[in-house]
Design a protein around this motif. Structure first.
Motif, short mmCIF file in Angstrom:
data_model
loop_
_atom_site.label_atom_id
_atom_site.label_comp_id
_atom_site.label_asym_id
_atom_site.label_seq_id
_atom_site.Cartn_x
_atom_site.Cartn_y
_atom_site.Cartn_z
N LEU A 25 -11.19 -22.97 -2.27
CA LEU A 25 -11.01 -21.60 -2.75
C LEU A 25 -11.79 -20.62 -1.88
CD1 LEU A 25 -10.15 -19.38 -4.72
CD2 LEU A 25 -12.01 -20.09 -6.22
N GLU A 26 -13.03 -20.96 -1.58
CA GLU A 26 -13.85 -20.05 -0.78
C GLU A 26 -13.29 -19.90 0.63
OE1 GLU A 26 -18.45 -19.54 0.76
OE2 GLU A 26 -18.05 -20.72 -1.05
N LEU A 27 -12.91 -21.00 1.27
CA LEU A 27 -12.40 -20.92 2.64
C LEU A 27 -11.02 -20.27 2.70
CD1 LEU A 27 -13.56 -24.37 4.05
CD2 LEU A 27 -14.47 -22.12 4.62
N PHE A 28 -10.13 -20.61 1.78
CA PHE A 28 -8.81 -19.98 1.77
C PHE A 28 -8.95 -18.48 1.61
CE2 PHE A 28 -6.74 -24.03 -0.25
CZ PHE A 28 -6.72 -24.64 0.99
N ALA A 29 -9.87 -18.05 0.75
CA ALA A 29 -10.06 -16.63 0.49
C ALA A 29 -10.70 -15.92 1.67
CB ALA A 29 -10.90 -16.44 -0.76
N ARG A 30 -11.71 -16.55 2.29
CA ARG A 30 -12.47 -15.89 3.36
C ARG A 30 -11.74 -15.88 4.70
NH1 ARG A 30 -17.11 -14.53 1.15
NH2 ARG A 30 -18.24 -15.95 -0.22
N GLN A 31 -11.09 -16.99 5.05
CA GLN A 31 -10.50 -17.04 6.39
C GLN A 31 -8.99 -17.24 6.40
OE1 GLN A 31 -13.18 -20.19 7.64
NE2 GLN A 31 -11.48 -21.64 7.76
N GLY A 32 -8.39 -17.30 5.21
CA GLY A 32 -6.94 -17.43 5.12
C GLY A 32 -6.48 -18.87 4.97
N PHE A 33 -5.37 -19.03 4.27
CA PHE A 33 -4.83 -20.37 4.02
C PHE A 33 -4.43 -21.05 5.33
CE2 PHE A 33 -1.07 -23.08 3.18
CZ PHE A 33 -1.66 -24.02 2.36
N ASP A 34 -3.68 -20.33 6.18
CA ASP A 34 -3.20 -20.91 7.44
C ASP A 34 -4.34 -21.30 8.37
OD1 ASP A 34 -0.55 -20.70 6.72
OD2 ASP A 34 -0.23 -18.79 7.75
N SER A 35 -5.43 -20.54 8.34
CA SER A 35 -6.54 -20.76 9.27
C SER A 35 -7.56 -21.79 8.78
CB SER A 35 -7.26 -19.44 9.54
OG SER A 35 -6.37 -18.49 10.08
N THR A 36 -7.34 -22.35 7.61
CA THR A 36 -8.28 -23.33 7.05
C THR A 36 -7.72 -24.73 7.17
OG1 THR A 36 -9.11 -21.71 5.46
CG2 THR A 36 -9.52 -24.02 4.96
N SER A 37 -8.51 -25.63 7.70
CA SER A 37 -8.10 -27.04 7.82
C SER A 37 -8.75 -27.87 6.71
CB SER A 37 -8.50 -27.60 9.18
OG SER A 37 -9.92 -27.71 9.24
N MET A 38 -8.16 -29.02 6.46
CA MET A 38 -8.74 -29.93 5.47
C MET A 38 -10.12 -30.40 5.94
SD MET A 38 -6.80 -30.32 2.76
CE MET A 38 -6.45 -31.88 1.97
N ALA A 39 -10.31 -30.54 7.25
CA ALA A 39 -11.61 -30.95 7.78
C ALA A 39 -12.67 -29.89 7.47
CB ALA A 39 -11.51 -31.19 9.29
N GLN A 40 -12.30 -28.62 7.59
CA GLN A 40 -13.23 -27.54 7.26
C GLN A 40 -13.58 -27.56 5.77
OE1 GLN A 40 -10.76 -24.35 8.79
NE2 GLN A 40 -12.22 -23.94 10.45
N VAL A 41 -12.58 -27.84 4.94
CA VAL A 41 -12.81 -27.92 3.50
C VAL A 41 -13.81 -29.04 3.21
CG1 VAL A 41 -11.77 -28.46 1.25
CG2 VAL A 41 -10.59 -26.92 2.84
N ALA A 42 -13.60 -30.21 3.84
CA ALA A 42 -14.50 -31.34 3.63
C ALA A 42 -15.93 -30.99 4.04
CB ALA A 42 -14.00 -32.55 4.41
N LYS A 43 -16.06 -30.34 5.21
CA LYS A 43 -17.40 -29.96 5.69
C LYS A 43 -18.07 -28.99 4.73
CE LYS A 43 -19.80 -28.15 9.73
NZ LYS A 43 -19.69 -27.58 11.08
N LYS A 44 -17.32 -27.98 4.28
CA LYS A 44 -17.87 -26.99 3.35
C LYS A 44 -18.29 -27.65 2.03
CE LYS A 44 -18.58 -22.75 1.80
NZ LYS A 44 -19.72 -21.98 2.31
N ALA A 45 -17.50 -28.64 1.58
CA ALA A 45 -17.79 -29.33 0.32
C ALA A 45 -18.91 -30.34 0.46
CB ALA A 45 -16.53 -30.01 -0.19
N GLY A 46 -19.26 -30.68 1.71
CA GLY A 46 -20.32 -31.67 1.94
C GLY A 46 -19.86 -33.10 1.65
N VAL A 47 -18.58 -33.37 1.94
CA VAL A 47 -18.03 -34.72 1.72
C VAL A 47 -17.48 -35.25 3.03
CG1 VAL A 47 -17.48 -34.19 -0.69
CG2 VAL A 47 -15.72 -33.88 1.07
N ALA A 48 -17.16 -36.54 3.05
CA ALA A 48 -16.62 -37.17 4.25
C ALA A 48 -15.31 -36.50 4.65
CB ALA A 48 -16.38 -38.66 4.00
N LYS A 49 -15.05 -36.47 5.98
CA LYS A 49 -13.92 -35.72 6.53
C LYS A 49 -12.58 -36.07 5.89
CE LYS A 49 -12.00 -34.49 11.05
NZ LYS A 49 -12.10 -34.73 12.50
N GLY A 50 -12.35 -37.34 5.60
CA GLY A 50 -11.06 -37.75 5.06
C GLY A 50 -10.98 -37.75 3.54
N LEU A 51 -12.09 -37.48 2.87
CA LEU A 51 -12.11 -37.60 1.40
C LEU A 51 -11.12 -36.67 0.69
CD1 LEU A 51 -13.41 -39.17 -0.92
CD2 LEU A 51 -15.08 -37.32 -1.11
N PRO A 52 -10.93 -35.42 1.14
CA PRO A 52 -9.95 -34.58 0.43
C PRO A 52 -8.57 -35.24 0.31
CG PRO A 52 -11.26 -33.22 1.88
CD PRO A 52 -11.64 -34.65 2.18
#
Length: 197
Positions: A25-52
């Protein structure tokens, strides 16, 4: 050390999913849906890269889960109001809870607002679902306001919604400098002039 129980594993999974959705939610809102990767989401959440991908098959599915959570929050608030029989009391409850939610969750409201302004970036299926939800809200509030004697047309319900959205945006920008309680009192004086608040 004793092995974890299934209930403990389920709690860990639920916490991980919640962290992933909050980060999304934070990344989609701040930098846009298209510009956000699942890897960025994982990093922001503090979880392993493939966990999402353990919980969401795609970024679209993750966005849909985020939106569904937001809709459930809104439906919960509306459900509480609609348990009240008197139409005016329902509206008053909606106004009160909207102001309370804004004060408690202004950062979250800011993210939701930013995401809503990027509708053109969202997948068509998700745009349709969000559009239907907005339409359903108008179908609820228009008749409720008429029943309460506060409006005669659906346009007035739209204006009321726009006013509430505008107040929320002003509060997000000005925060502690914004006279939120005075504005709430002014709304009650305007919409319910025969009652004291």
């Amino acid at each position: 050390m004793a092995p974890r129980s299934e209930a403990q594993f389920e709690e860990i999974r639920n916490k991980s999913k919640a962290k992933i959705k909050e980060a999304a939610l934070e990344l989609f809102a701040r930098q846009g849906f298209d510009s956000t990767s699942m890897a960025q989401v994982a990093k922001k959440a503090g979880v392993a890269k493939g966990l999402p991908y353990n919980y969401f098959a795609s970024k679209d599915e993750l966005l849909m889960a985020v939106i569904e959570d937001l809709m459930k929050e809104g439906e919960h608030l509306i459900g509480q109001a609609f348990a009240i029989e008197d139409p005016k009391e329902k509206l008053k409850h909606i106004i009160e809870t909207t102001f309370e939610w804004l004060q408690l969750h202004s950062d979250r409201f800011k993210l939701v607002t930013a995401l809503s302004l990027q509708m053109d970036q969202l997948p068509p299926k998700i745009r349709d679902i969000v559009g239907q939800k907005f339409g359903a809200n108008l179908e609820i509030f228009g008749p409720l306001m008429k029943e309460a004697g506060l409006s005669a047309t659906d346009d007035e319900a739209l204006m009321f919604g726009a006013m509430m959205d505008g107040i929320a945006v002003q509060y997000m920008v000005m925060k502690d400098d914004y006279p939120l309680e005075r504005i709430k009192a002014a709304i009650f004086r305007t919409w319910f002039p025969d009652e004291t608040h």
